[in-house]
Scaffold this motif. Structure first.
Motif, short mmCIF file in Angstrom:
data_model
loop_
_atom_site.label_atom_id
_atom_site.label_comp_id
_atom_site.label_asym_id
_atom_site.label_seq_id
_atom_site.Cartn_x
_atom_site.Cartn_y
_atom_site.Cartn_z
N ILE A 162 -26.34 -15.34 2.18
CA ILE A 162 -24.94 -16.02 2.24
C ILE A 162 -23.97 -15.11 2.66
CG2 ILE A 162 -25.25 -18.06 0.86
CD1 ILE A 162 -23.79 -16.59 -1.32
N ASN A 163 -22.85 -15.65 3.39
CA ASN A 163 -21.70 -14.40 3.32
C ASN A 163 -20.84 -14.31 1.99
OD1 ASN A 163 -22.52 -13.72 6.02
ND2 ASN A 163 -21.05 -14.99 6.91
N ALA A 164 -20.40 -13.30 2.03
CA ALA A 164 -19.46 -12.84 0.90
C ALA A 164 -18.31 -13.81 0.93
CB ALA A 164 -19.24 -11.13 0.62
N GLY A 165 -17.73 -14.08 1.96
CA GLY A 165 -16.56 -14.80 2.34
C GLY A 165 -16.74 -16.31 1.89
N PHE A 166 -17.84 -16.58 1.89
CA PHE A 166 -18.22 -17.95 1.44
C PHE A 166 -18.07 -18.09 -0.01
CE2 PHE A 166 -21.77 -20.54 -0.52
CZ PHE A 166 -21.24 -21.96 -0.16
N ALA A 167 -18.64 -17.06 -0.72
CA ALA A 167 -18.75 -17.16 -2.11
C ALA A 167 -17.35 -16.99 -2.79
CB ALA A 167 -19.57 -16.07 -2.73
N LEU A 184 -31.79 -20.87 -3.12
CA LEU A 184 -31.64 -20.67 -1.83
C LEU A 184 -30.60 -19.30 -1.40
CD1 LEU A 184 -30.95 -24.24 -0.68
CD2 LEU A 184 -33.09 -22.98 -0.11
N ILE A 185 -30.29 -18.53 -2.45
CA ILE A 185 -29.83 -17.19 -1.96
C ILE A 185 -30.56 -15.97 -2.43
CG2 ILE A 185 -27.64 -16.03 -2.53
CD1 ILE A 185 -26.30 -18.64 -3.29
N GLN A 186 -30.87 -15.25 -1.43
CA GLN A 186 -31.78 -14.04 -1.83
C GLN A 186 -30.63 -12.87 -1.51
OE1 GLN A 186 -33.57 -16.79 -0.47
NE2 GLN A 186 -33.95 -17.14 -2.62
N PHE A 187 -29.92 -12.99 -0.60
CA PHE A 187 -28.96 -11.76 -0.32
C PHE A 187 -27.55 -12.29 0.02
CE2 PHE A 187 -33.40 -10.73 1.35
CZ PHE A 187 -33.58 -9.21 0.87
N VAL A 188 -26.73 -11.28 0.01
CA VAL A 188 -25.49 -11.53 0.31
C VAL A 188 -25.02 -10.42 1.27
CG1 VAL A 188 -22.87 -11.57 -0.49
CG2 VAL A 188 -24.87 -12.40 -2.13
N GLY A 189 -24.16 -10.79 2.16
CA GLY A 189 -23.60 -9.83 3.22
C GLY A 189 -22.10 -10.29 3.52
N THR A 190 -21.57 -9.03 4.09
CA THR A 190 -20.05 -9.66 4.54
C THR A 190 -20.06 -9.98 6.00
OG1 THR A 190 -19.77 -7.01 5.15
CG2 THR A 190 -19.26 -7.36 3.08
N ASP A 191 -20.86 -9.75 6.66
CA ASP A 191 -20.76 -10.00 8.18
C ASP A 191 -19.59 -9.72 8.51
OD1 ASP A 191 -21.38 -11.30 10.72
OD2 ASP A 191 -21.26 -13.42 9.90
N CYS A 192 -19.15 -8.20 8.27
CA CYS A 192 -18.03 -7.82 8.65
C CYS A 192 -18.18 -7.52 10.26
CB CYS A 192 -17.55 -6.49 7.89
SG CYS A 192 -18.81 -5.02 7.80
N HIS A 193 -16.84 -7.52 10.79
CA HIS A 193 -16.66 -7.30 12.43
C HIS A 193 -15.91 -6.23 12.73
CE1 HIS A 193 -19.36 -10.90 12.97
NE2 HIS A 193 -19.33 -10.74 14.27
N GLY A 194 -14.90 -5.84 11.81
CA GLY A 194 -13.79 -4.85 11.88
C GLY A 194 -13.06 -4.46 10.73
N MET A 202 -16.46 -7.25 0.14
CA MET A 202 -17.66 -7.50 -0.63
C MET A 202 -17.39 -7.71 -2.26
SD MET A 202 -20.92 -8.24 -0.91
CE MET A 202 -22.05 -7.38 0.10
N SER A 203 -16.49 -6.91 -2.58
CA SER A 203 -16.07 -6.91 -3.97
C SER A 203 -15.44 -8.38 -4.55
CB SER A 203 -15.62 -5.74 -4.38
OG SER A 203 -14.20 -5.57 -3.71
N PRO A 204 -14.67 -9.03 -3.75
CA PRO A 204 -14.11 -9.95 -4.40
C PRO A 204 -15.08 -11.21 -4.51
CG PRO A 204 -12.88 -9.38 -2.34
CD PRO A 204 -14.11 -8.51 -2.41
N ALA A 205 -16.23 -11.00 -3.86
CA ALA A 205 -17.27 -12.23 -4.21
C ALA A 205 -17.98 -11.98 -5.23
CB ALA A 205 -18.26 -12.10 -2.60
N LEU A 206 -18.24 -10.63 -5.58
CA LEU A 206 -19.23 -10.43 -6.82
C LEU A 206 -18.55 -11.01 -8.12
CD1 LEU A 206 -19.51 -6.69 -6.37
CD2 LEU A 206 -20.87 -8.47 -5.84
N GLU A 207 -17.43 -11.38 -8.56
CA GLU A 207 -17.13 -12.22 -9.71
C GLU A 207 -17.52 -13.71 -9.61
OE1 GLU A 207 -12.87 -13.39 -11.84
OE2 GLU A 207 -12.96 -11.59 -10.42
N MET A 208 -17.35 -14.09 -8.41
CA MET A 208 -17.77 -15.49 -8.22
C MET A 208 -19.19 -15.58 -8.16
SD MET A 208 -14.85 -16.61 -8.00
CE MET A 208 -13.11 -16.02 -7.72
N LEU A 209 -19.90 -14.68 -7.57
CA LEU A 209 -21.48 -14.91 -7.53
C LEU A 209 -21.83 -15.03 -8.98
CD1 LEU A 209 -22.14 -12.27 -4.81
CD2 LEU A 209 -22.48 -14.86 -4.86
#
Ligand SMILES: [Fe+2]
Length: 230
Positions: A162-167, A184-194, A202-209
């Motif tokens: 899943i993308n970190a932004g989703f979380a 259904l979640i084994q990995f998290v990625g930022t899918d960052c483009h710039g 990444m870090s804002p998602a961790l708390e939610m995860l």
């Protein structure tokens, strides 16, 4: 911590536009506690051969590494985000597109309802033993496909990211909880483009995860990172 989905390699795709931007992205991830980064540039089979992609990728990585000073950087693994195409499961040498030193083939599925032929190809890749199928950002397909489709692929060994932004997005928390509960979640990625547009967060998602996936999700993420990236 691992970021398994990034477009950091310079001038490979619609991600980082320069070596300088790539360095800023890596620095930002490092500051957020990320110590391993997969460089998963887009691969489009209709645009180039795997050979050409791999040659371009090697060149981009050399340029990037030549600019990395002695400071602290995340360790890098070259990879690809392979865009689904008809015949992907029958491609000879598809394993060359796996994330470096792993059998993980990151596949970007169509942003549509997956018909029988799409599912058959994905199931074929999941089970033929050459690679371990890793579906990129499954949060982006949920509006088109029922969870059954994901669960079927998962039951055949496919792994899911899943993308970190989703979380991070508060509107998604029920869904996040459901995905975690159904394994259904084994990995998290930022899918960052710039560094400004689609930046590495990444870090804002961790708390939610942790809050919505619980200890169990965090343990699962750790286990898969250890299995493939240690
Ligand atoms: Fe991506």
């Amino acid at each position: 911590m691992l970021d398994i989905h990034t477009h950091i390699l310079p001038q490979m795709d619609d991600g980082s536009r320069s070596v300088e931007e790539s360095l800023l992205m890596l620095r930002s991830l490092r500051a957020q506690g990320v110590d391993t980064v997969a460089l998963t540039s887009h691969f489009y089979a209709e645009d180039e051969s795997p050979e050409r992609f791999l040659a371009r990728r090697a060149q981009a990585r050399s340029r990037l590494e030549a600019a990395m000073d002695d400071g602290e950087w995340p360790s890098l693994r070259s990879g690809a985000e392979v865009c689904y195409y008809i015949g992907v499961s029958r491609t000879e040498g598809i394993e060359r597109l796996c994330i470096e030193d792993t059998p993980l083939l990151m596949l970007e599925m169509p942003m549509t309802h997956w018909d029988r032929s799409v599912m058959d190809e994905a199931l074929e890749l999941a089970t033929d033993g050459r690679v371990i199928l890793l579906l990129a950002h499954i949060d982006r397909y949920l509006r088109y496909n029922k969870l059954d489709a994901f669960e079927l692929l998962r039951s055949r060994g496919a792994l899911m990211q899943i993308n970190a932004g989703f979380a991070e997005d508060r509107g998604n928390h029920r869904l996040l909880r459901k995905l975690a509960k159904r394994d259904l979640i084994q990995f998290v990625g930022t899918d960052c483009h710039g560094i400004t547009h689609r930046a590495p967060h990444m870090s804002p998602a961790l708390e939610m995860l942790e809050k919505y996936g619980g200890e169990r999700l965090l343990r699962t993420l750790d286990l898969y990172e250890e299995e493939f990236f240690d």
